[in-house]
Design an enzyme around this catalytic site. Structure first.
Site, PDB file in Angstrom:
ATOM      1  CG  HIS A 131      -3.688   6.076   8.464  1.00 37.26           C
ATOM      2  ND1 HIS A 131      -4.580   6.825   7.734  1.00 37.26           N
ATOM      3  CD2 HIS A 131      -2.775   5.588   7.565  1.00 37.26           C
ATOM      4  CE1 HIS A 131      -4.241   6.793   6.454  1.00 37.26           C
ATOM      5  NE2 HIS A 131      -3.146   6.055   6.331  1.00 37.26           N
ATOM      6  CG  HIS A 170      -3.212   5.962   2.031  1.00 36.56           C
ATOM      7  ND1 HIS A 170      -1.883   5.799   1.726  1.00 36.56           N
ATOM      8  CD2 HIS A 170      -3.883   4.959   1.420  1.00 36.56           C
ATOM      9  CE1 HIS A 170      -1.747   4.730   0.959  1.00 36.56           C
ATOM     10  NE2 HIS A 170      -2.934   4.203   0.760  1.00 36.56           N
ATOM     11  CG  ASP A 255       1.568   7.276   0.328  1.00 36.33           C
ATOM     12  OD1 ASP A 255       1.503   8.520   0.268  1.00 36.33           O
ATOM     13  OD2 ASP A 255       1.130   6.633   1.290  1.00 36.33           O
TER      14      ASP A 255
END
Length: 342
Positions: A131, A170, A255
């Site tokens: 990120h 994500h 995740d």
């Protein structure tokens, strides 16, 4: 460049005690992630990997991705005792050192792969990285470890084309943005959408000379391997095969597992092994090395078991299950056929 088809060395596992000094307190991205992972590896004699201490990344290598002012800011925040970089990203006195080693482990892994020391390896450090933007920490990430490592391969090892598969639940916004305008990196991200950080739309395919070299593959909440695995098999891997990379890297978050508390994925431990087998077949077909860099995964049992299963699959190989394309895959193929023969 080295001939990767003849290998006798053990795979490499990079780790460092500084990962335990990045103290986030009561936070999903916590010290226990590394403790659970390393305990699982130790119980299996590290899967016969050669364990190495990750060095700190050289600042000149880090500056190929991150601005020096931003690097200095992370150092200063850590030296002042820590604090919040954003609502999700917490620094402590040990964060800067841990982040330097996390990036350094990924770079040392790429150095070893590109110099022909081994066929594949894993950088199992924290904080994660995908990120992190050029001048911004976010999403638990400070330095973009895999982007720093990929740029190192381009700058120092003569690589011209790098494939990065990001299977963290994500979207890897930092990696996508950093390489959006270049054809030197083919970036494919499978991620839940809508979900943090809110980027990674299907129609976001890069920009300028890099248009078509970003492959965003969003999946709905509640998606299991009947959705995820066809996207790997029928979109990401065929595009990479056509691309013809010099190096394969994986941003390995765990995740999307059904046990993870931060998302709504429904993958099983074995699902990650299946994705790893697809990556291994791609690499074998080109005689390429594979580097895996740890990203997310916040249920400790799911993280450790899925990481071990993935590394075993990459080590041992095998025939992955073939999964039929379904609606999400067909929609993605319609978007990306303009660049890749899917």
């Amino acid at each position: 460049m080295a001939d990767y088809r003849i290998r006798i060395a053990a795979p490499l596992y990079f780790r460092h005690e500084s990962s335990l000094a990045h103290d986030t307190g009561a936070h999903p991205e916590r010290i226990g992630r590394i403790q659970a992972l390393e305990q699982a590896m130790q119980q299996r004699d590290w899967l016969d990997f050669e364990v190495r201490e990750a060095p700190q990344v050289d600042l000149s290598v880090l500056e190929a991705i991150h601005r020096r002012e931003y690097i200095d800011h992370i150092r200063e925040v850590s030296q002042r005792g820590g604090g919040s970089l954003d609502p999700d990203t917490v620094a402590s006195p040990g964060t800067y050192d841990a982040a330097l080693h996390a990036a350094g482990g990924a770079v040392a892994l790429v150095d070893a792969l590109m110099e022909g020391e081994t066929h594949f390896g894993f950088s199992g450090l924290r904080p994660p990285g995908h990120h992190a933007e050029r001048s911004a920490a976010m999403g638990f990430c400070f330095f973009n470890n895999i982007a720093v490592a990929a740029q190192r391969a381009l700058d120092a090892h003569g690589a011209e084309r790098i494939f990065i598969l990001d299977w963290d639940v994500h979207h890897g916004n930092g990696t996508a943005h950093l390489f959006a305008a270049t054809p030197s990196v083919l970036f494919a991200s499978i991620h839940q959408w809508p979900l943090y950080p809110g980027t990674g739309r299907l129609d976001d395919s890069g920009e300028g000379a890099g248009e078509g070299y970003t492959i965003n593959l969003p999946v709905p909440p509640g998606s299991g391997e009947d959705v995820w695995l066809p996207l790997v098999e029928h979109i990401a891997i065929p595009a990479a095969r056509e691309y013809g990379p010099d190096l394969v890297l994986v941003s390995a978050g765990f995740d999307a597992h059904r046990r993870d508390p931060l998302a709504d994925g429904m993958l099983e431990t074995a699902s990650f092994a299946e994705m790893a087998l697809q990556v291994r077949l791609l690499a074998e077909s080109f005689g390429l090395p594979v580097g895996v860099v740890l990203e997310g995964g916040y249920d400790l049992e799911a993280l450790s078991s899925s990481a071990v299963a993935s590394l075993e699959a990459l080590r041992d190989g095998g025939e992955p299950r073939s999964m039929p394309a379904e609606a999400v895959t067909e929609q993605a193929a319609s978007q990306y056929r303009r660049w890749w023969p899917l």
